[in-house]
Design a protein around this motif. Structure first.
Motif, short mmCIF file in Angstrom:
data_model
loop_
_atom_site.label_atom_id
_atom_site.label_comp_id
_atom_site.label_asym_id
_atom_site.label_seq_id
_atom_site.Cartn_x
_atom_site.Cartn_y
_atom_site.Cartn_z
N LYS A 126 0.84 -1.18 0.00
CA LYS A 126 0.00 0.00 0.00
C LYS A 126 0.88 1.24 0.00
O LYS A 126 1.78 1.37 0.81
N GLN A 127 0.58 2.16 -0.93
CA GLN A 127 1.39 3.38 -1.04
C GLN A 127 1.12 4.30 0.14
O GLN A 127 -0.03 4.56 0.48
N GLU A 128 2.20 4.78 0.76
CA GLU A 128 2.09 5.76 1.83
C GLU A 128 3.03 6.91 1.52
O GLU A 128 4.14 6.72 1.03
N VAL A 129 2.57 8.10 1.84
CA VAL A 129 3.33 9.32 1.56
C VAL A 129 3.59 10.04 2.88
O VAL A 129 2.65 10.27 3.65
N THR A 130 4.85 10.39 3.12
CA THR A 130 5.25 11.05 4.35
C THR A 130 5.95 12.36 4.03
O THR A 130 6.78 12.41 3.11
N GLN A 131 5.61 13.40 4.78
CA GLN A 131 6.26 14.69 4.57
C GLN A 131 6.95 15.14 5.85
O GLN A 131 6.38 15.07 6.94
N ILE A 132 8.18 15.60 5.67
CA ILE A 132 8.99 16.08 6.78
C ILE A 132 9.63 17.41 6.38
O ILE A 132 10.11 17.53 5.25
N PRO A 133 9.65 18.45 7.27
CA PRO A 133 9.04 18.42 8.60
C PRO A 133 7.54 18.68 8.54
O PRO A 133 7.03 19.10 7.50
N ALA A 134 6.85 18.49 9.65
CA ALA A 134 5.42 18.80 9.70
C ALA A 134 5.19 20.29 9.72
O ALA A 134 4.18 20.78 9.22
N ALA A 135 6.13 21.02 10.32
CA ALA A 135 6.01 22.48 10.38
C ALA A 135 7.40 23.09 10.32
O ALA A 135 8.38 22.49 10.77
N LEU A 136 7.45 24.29 9.78
CA LEU A 136 8.73 24.96 9.58
C LEU A 136 8.51 26.46 9.65
O LEU A 136 7.57 26.98 9.05
#
Lengths: 115, 114
Positions: free
Chosen positions: B1-11
């Protein structure tokens, strides 16, 4: 209009009531998408239309959710017997629909609050 | 299953800084990847779309790169301005053919201080 239009912009309803959300895509766009964005969660795909048919309904969370598109233009997302967990922003997008034309243009969304 | 993660959550950065937002995805079999900007009450705006065969796309002060084999994309913003303050979302279209479903990250909330 020039962009994707959604109505209403805000909807407050009581648990158990039915609601209809409307999307007017950009004129000439054959593809139309519905997404849901819940607080603290990412966008969740609901359904995709190509013309009036829906090749992919896999994201509809339950049989209380349905959508239709008529005349290859306006689409309506209907939620029956609303529940509090249905509270979210419902976003509609359209795209030209041909090969290599994947950019989706979004409306401002309908914020649904179920009390 | 494709999962997408973004870093950082806040900047949060001062005006004028160059910055990089990161997006990673678990399945390298993607058709394309898009970066969007979300402003409160205004919906989403597509910034850049990178096809699976491309390495990068540029628009003005924005540059997006794609390394499909490692499952990564970066959005580079040069000379940031207060008007760049928004949430930036990364989305991938899986596979090929007629599946136009987008899988989304949770976004990076960017604040650029004057």
């Amino acid at each position: 209009g020039a962009g994707v239009s959604q109505s209403p912009s805000n909807k407050v309803t009581e648990k158990g009531k039915d609601v209809e959300l409307r999307c007017d895509p950009i004129s000439g766009h054959t593809a139309l998408y519905w997404y849901r964005q819940s607080l603290g969660q990412g966008l969740e795909f609901l359904i995709y239309f190509q013309g009036n048919s829906a090749p992919d309904k896999s994201g509809l969370p339950s049989d209380r959710f349905s959508a239709e598109r008529t005349g290859g233009s306006v689409s309506t997302l209907t939620i029956q017997r609303t529940q509090q967990e249905d509270s979210a922003v419902y976003l509609c997008a359209s795209s030209p629909g041909g090969a290599g034309t994947d950019i989706q243009y979004f409306g401002a969304g309908t914020r649904l609050s179920v009390l | 299953k494709q999962e997408v993660t973004q870093i950082p959550a806040a900047l949060s950065v001062p005006e004028g800084e160059n910055l990089v937002l990161n997006c990673s995805f678990t399945d390298s079999a993607i058709y394309n990847l898009q970066w969007f900007r979300q402003d409160p009450g205004k919906g989403l705006t597509s910034l850049l779309l990178i096809q699976s065969s491309q390495r990068e796309q540029t628009s003005g002060r924005l540059n997006a790169s794609l390394d499909k084999s490692s499952g990564r994309s970066t959005l580079y913003i040069a000379a940031s301005q207060p008007g760049d303050s928004a949430t930036y979302l990364c989305a991938v279209r899986p596979g090929a053919g007629n599946n136009r479903k987008l899988i989304w990250g949770l976004g990076t909330s960017l604040g650029v201080n004057p």
